[in-house]
Write a protein that holds these residues in place. Sequence first.
Motif, PDB file in Angstrom:
ATOM      1  N   THR A 296       0.835  -1.206   0.000  1.00 19.72           N
ATOM      2  CA  THR A 296       0.000   0.000   0.000  1.00 19.72           C
ATOM      3  C   THR A 296       0.870   1.256   0.000  1.00 19.72           C
ATOM      4  N   ARG A 297       1.887   1.256   0.843  1.00 23.83           N
ATOM      5  CA  ARG A 297       2.777   2.411   0.913  1.00 23.83           C
ATOM      6  C   ARG A 297       3.543   2.612  -0.398  1.00 23.83           C
ATOM      7  N   LEU A 298       4.020   1.507  -0.980  1.00 26.93           N
ATOM      8  CA  LEU A 298       4.772   1.616  -2.230  1.00 26.93           C
ATOM      9  C   LEU A 298       3.902   2.185  -3.346  1.00 26.93           C
ATOM     10  N   ARG A 299       2.676   1.725  -3.435  1.00 26.01           N
ATOM     11  CA  ARG A 299       1.788   2.194  -4.497  1.00 26.01           C
ATOM     12  C   ARG A 299       1.368   3.638  -4.303  1.00 26.01           C
ATOM     13  N   ALA A 300       1.476   4.135  -3.070  1.00 24.00           N
ATOM     14  CA  ALA A 300       1.072   5.517  -2.784  1.00 24.00           C
ATOM     15  C   ALA A 300       2.257   6.473  -2.729  1.00 24.00           C
ATOM     16  N   THR A 301       3.406   6.050  -3.198  1.00 24.68           N
ATOM     17  CA  THR A 301       4.610   6.888  -3.141  1.00 24.68           C
ATOM     18  C   THR A 301       4.386   8.225  -3.854  1.00 24.68           C
ATOM     19  N   ARG A 302       4.779   9.307  -3.203  1.00 22.92           N
ATOM     20  CA  ARG A 302       4.772  10.630  -3.830  1.00 22.92           C
ATOM     21  C   ARG A 302       6.174  10.883  -4.376  1.00 22.92           C
ATOM     22  N   TRP A 303       6.257  11.057  -5.675  1.00 23.13           N
ATOM     23  CA  TRP A 303       7.563  11.148  -6.324  1.00 23.13           C
ATOM     24  C   TRP A 303       7.997  12.599  -6.516  1.00 23.13           C
ATOM     25  N   PRO A 304       9.263  12.900  -6.300  1.00 21.38           N
ATOM     26  CA  PRO A 304       9.769  14.250  -6.561  1.00 21.38           C
ATOM     27  C   PRO A 304       9.972  14.468  -8.053  1.00 21.38           C
ATOM     28  N   ASP A 305      10.177  15.711  -8.416  1.00 16.36           N
ATOM     29  CA  ASP A 305      10.559  15.991  -9.794  1.00 16.36           C
ATOM     30  C   ASP A 305      11.899  15.324 -10.074  1.00 16.36           C
ATOM     31  N   PRO A 306      12.067  14.756 -11.253  1.00 12.18           N
ATOM     32  CA  PRO A 306      13.366  14.141 -11.565  1.00 12.18           C
ATOM     33  C   PRO A 306      14.441  15.205 -11.715  1.00 12.18           C
ATOM     34  N   ALA A 307      15.653  14.846 -11.303  1.00 11.56           N
ATOM     35  CA  ALA A 307      16.781  15.756 -11.479  1.00 11.56           C
ATOM     36  C   ALA A 307      17.106  15.899 -12.956  1.00 11.56           C
ATOM     37  N   GLU A 308      17.742  17.007 -13.296  1.00 16.28           N
ATOM     38  CA  GLU A 308      18.077  17.217 -14.712  1.00 16.28           C
ATOM     39  C   GLU A 308      19.182  16.273 -15.163  1.00 16.28           C
ATOM     40  N   ASP A 309      19.997  15.814 -14.218  1.00 18.92           N
ATOM     41  CA  ASP A 309      21.056  14.858 -14.540  1.00 18.92           C
ATOM     42  C   ASP A 309      20.538  13.443 -14.338  1.00 18.92           C
ATOM     43  N   THR A 310      20.899  12.551 -15.212  1.00 20.27           N
ATOM     44  CA  THR A 310      20.439  11.164 -15.106  1.00 20.27           C
ATOM     45  C   THR A 310      21.592  10.213 -14.850  1.00 20.27           C
ATOM     46  N   ASP A 311      22.700  10.736 -14.332  1.00 21.08           N
ATOM     47  CA  ASP A 311      23.883   9.898 -14.098  1.00 21.08           C
ATOM     48  C   ASP A 311      24.126   9.654 -12.617  1.00 21.08           C
ATOM     49  N   TRP A 312      23.130   9.798 -11.784  1.00 21.14           N
ATOM     50  CA  TRP A 312      23.199   9.579 -10.344  1.00 21.14           C
ATOM     51  C   TRP A 312      24.054  10.638  -9.645  1.00 21.14           C
TER      52      TRP A 312
ATOM     53  N   ALA B 279      14.206   7.704 -12.078  1.00 24.81           N
ATOM     54  CA  ALA B 279      13.663   6.757 -13.053  1.00 24.81           C
ATOM     55  C   ALA B 279      14.019   5.320 -12.652  1.00 24.81           C
ATOM     56  N   TYR B 280      15.260   5.125 -12.232  1.00 25.29           N
ATOM     57  CA  TYR B 280      15.652   3.789 -11.788  1.00 25.29           C
ATOM     58  C   TYR B 280      14.846   3.375 -10.564  1.00 25.29           C
ATOM     59  N   LEU B 281      14.686   4.297  -9.611  1.00 32.01           N
ATOM     60  CA  LEU B 281      13.975   3.951  -8.381  1.00 32.01           C
ATOM     61  C   LEU B 281      12.501   3.649  -8.655  1.00 32.01           C
ATOM     62  N   ARG B 282      11.886   4.367  -9.586  1.00 37.91           N
ATOM     63  CA  ARG B 282      10.493   4.062  -9.948  1.00 37.91           C
ATOM     64  C   ARG B 282      10.359   2.620 -10.437  1.00 37.91           C
ATOM     65  N   GLU B 283      11.306   2.206 -11.251  1.00 39.92           N
ATOM     66  CA  GLU B 283      11.280   0.834 -11.763  1.00 39.92           C
ATOM     67  C   GLU B 283      11.454  -0.176 -10.629  1.00 39.92           C
ATOM     68  N   LEU B 284      12.390   0.121  -9.729  1.00 41.52           N
ATOM     69  CA  LEU B 284      12.630  -0.780  -8.607  1.00 41.52           C
ATOM     70  C   LEU B 284      11.412  -0.860  -7.688  1.00 41.52           C
ATOM     71  N   VAL B 285      10.804   0.265  -7.395  1.00 45.38           N
ATOM     72  CA  VAL B 285       9.639   0.289  -6.512  1.00 45.38           C
ATOM     73  C   VAL B 285       8.458  -0.436  -7.151  1.00 45.38           C
ATOM     74  N   ALA B 286       8.280  -0.277  -8.451  1.00 46.40           N
ATOM     75  CA  ALA B 286       7.199  -1.000  -9.140  1.00 46.40           C
ATOM     76  C   ALA B 286       7.406  -2.504  -9.028  1.00 46.40           C
ATOM     77  N   HIS B 287       8.633  -2.944  -9.202  1.00 46.02           N
ATOM     78  CA  HIS B 287       8.928  -4.374  -9.052  1.00 46.02           C
ATOM     79  C   HIS B 287       8.679  -4.817  -7.618  1.00 46.02           C
ATOM     80  N   TRP B 288       9.069  -3.981  -6.674  1.00 43.01           N
ATOM     81  CA  TRP B 288       8.886  -4.288  -5.254  1.00 43.01           C
ATOM     82  C   TRP B 288       7.402  -4.450  -4.921  1.00 43.01           C
TER      83      TRP B 288
END
Length: 391
Positions: free
Chosen positions: A25-41, A48-57
């Motif tokens: 329930t908590r995972l599905r209700a996650t409030r996501w921040p705006d993505p950073a302009e850099d995508t290299d961590w 984007a990576y964390l969204r994928e991981l949380v969806a799998h979780w």
Amino acid sequence: MPEDAPRPEPFTPHTPPAALEDLRTRLRATRWPDPAEDTDWSQGTDTAYLRELVAHWAEDFDWPAREAELARLPHFRIPLGGHRIHYVHVRATAPAGPVLPLVLSHGWPDSFWRYTKVIPLLTDPGAHGADPADAFDVVVPDMPGYGYSDRPVGPAPDSVAVAGLWAELMGALGYARFGAAGGDVGSHVSRYLALDHPDRVVAVHRTDGGLPVFAGDPADLSPEERAWFADVSAWSTAEGAYAAVHRTKPGTAAVGLTDSPAGLAAWIVEKLRSWSDCGPDGERGFTQDEILTNVMLYWLTGTIGSSMRMYRANAAIPPAQLTRRVETPSGFSLFRGDVLRPPRAWLERTTNLVRVTEPERGGHFAAFEEPELYARELRDFFRPYRAAATG
């Protein structure tokens, strides 16, 4: 086991279904921040990576299956120092010579999880293409406030105190003399085991030298040591914000990390990626399921706050303790992908150095990333000290 020793009790990890439903329930209700302009961590965990991981979780991760795998190990809990300490204890299988007891100490952000892959390689080397004479009895405790060990009710114990608990644990298990090994916080604990119990620790192996503390004249440092000190300072400025939070205000961060599974994953995953010998996708060393297994051990036990408080406790260790020289035979495996690898001159200054290697693969979590390499390092280092532990 000595008659007056504390008694271990078998322990089986088990998660109530309601806890998993609350998590989803908590995972599905996650409030996501705006993505950073850099995508290299470069700004932390990539959204984007964390969204994928949380969806799998939330939808596909099979925790009951993972928990059942963990439960195949022999788990125990034992009262020590006012805590119930969880540990895994696996005895050598079909040894062909003296068996060396070995206590493995984990770091942050992990637990006994760090050593789950390497345990069978150490306890049954003959079944994995190695010499059966190199078998260990392996003990892997969770530090107080980590994993399945109790969260301390009062102040968190520091690494010195935890080393004392491990010495008591090994005595309770009937091991008069033993080897010690670890990395990260576990490197500190192993160091204090050797310092405070030199009559019991036959040798100590570490994968890092910790952050340097030097009370002498800087002019006495070698050029390599001075360069390393500068590198440590630069790394601490760029990468050490997490440790500053842990040392100073762990309670503030613990509120959000204990309440939000996505936030907890972000805090841990970024370290797994940046400290390991991984590729651009962050998953050469760890699969998503392996990452989530580690995160689940923090989520289900509510131990992220208590684990962070150990940093605060360690920050209060007196400088006189930090600068003691280890006279117990010491070995280091400095894996190529790890952070802050010390020069040999520093290791010789601070320890009775008998062996140092630089394995070609592996990072901060080498026992999990490269279990075969790590097991080989331990076998090779401890081989000369087996008789000392059993004679």
